[in-house]
Design a protein around this motif. Structure first.
Motif, short mmCIF file in Angstrom:
data_model
loop_
_atom_site.label_atom_id
_atom_site.label_comp_id
_atom_site.label_asym_id
_atom_site.label_seq_id
_atom_site.Cartn_x
_atom_site.Cartn_y
_atom_site.Cartn_z
N GLU A 91 41.24 -35.73 0.08
CA GLU A 91 40.96 -35.77 -1.36
C GLU A 91 41.60 -34.59 -2.08
N LYS B 294 44.70 -34.62 -4.78
CA LYS B 294 44.52 -34.02 -6.12
C LYS B 294 45.62 -33.00 -6.40
N LYS C 91 48.89 -34.85 -7.03
CA LYS C 91 48.88 -35.48 -8.35
C LYS C 91 49.16 -34.44 -9.43
N THR C 92 48.52 -33.27 -9.31
CA THR C 92 48.74 -32.19 -10.27
C THR C 92 50.19 -31.72 -10.22
#
Length: 172
Positions: free
Chosen positions: A157, A161, A164-165
């Motif tokens: 996870e 994240k 994606k950032t």
């Protein structure tokens, strides 16, 4: 000899159920100890009604109170050892070339390690897996969480994240 209590704002390592990491503590200070290169106050906490350890680097707003206390007879700071409440088992496999970095960085949590053909297997005990999450993430693809499965999913996870950032900032 009577001693005086102190109060301070304390930044907990992990947030409480309300998400807050700060709380005010009133304690009877028993002494200071250097633990893992960190100064720690050993004190009886009024909130927890037990002896607790507080890192000085997480304390702010220190005040000396008028309330007094007596150091318990028989308490010896030099022989005091907190109960070991690290009950969560963590198992990782690491590439041999970073095994020494792992041993140096999180030796406090390590119970054992074994060299195998496919890498070095480390056995850790923690209070909660989030304690060593940032270390594990820092080693990226050089480690694999074998147990518990919940920690493996948590690492996925966080990695997703971060990716994606990163992609969001790269594409701007």
């Amino acid at each position: 000899m009577n001693k005086r209590k102190i109060s301070f704002m304390y930044l907990k390592k992990m947030p409480g159920t309300d998400g807050n990491r700060y709380n005010m503590r009133e304690v009877s200070p028993y002494g200071l100890s250097l633990v893992q290169e960190n100064w720690v106050l050993i004190a009886r906490c009024d909130m927890r009604q037990d002896i607790r350890h507080f890192r000085l680097s997480r304390m702010t707003e220190l005040s000396v109170l008028e309330d007094q206390f007596l150091l318990p007879s028989g308490f010896d700071l030099n022989s005091h050892r907190p109960p070991d409440d690290r009950n969560e088992q963590i198992l990782i496999r690491a590439k041999p070339e970073i095994a020494d970095k792992i041993m140096e960085a999180i030796h406090f949590y390590m119970d054992a390690f074994e060299e195998q053909e496919e890498g070095v297997i480390f056995h850790f005990r923690v209070r909660y897996p989030e304690e060593i999450l940032h270390y594990l993430l820092g080693w990226g693809g050089d480690i694999e969480v074998l147990e518990p499965e919940s920690l493996r999913f948590r690492m996925q996870e966080v990695a997703k994240k971060h990716l994606k950032t990163l992609l969001t900032y790269t594409c701007q």
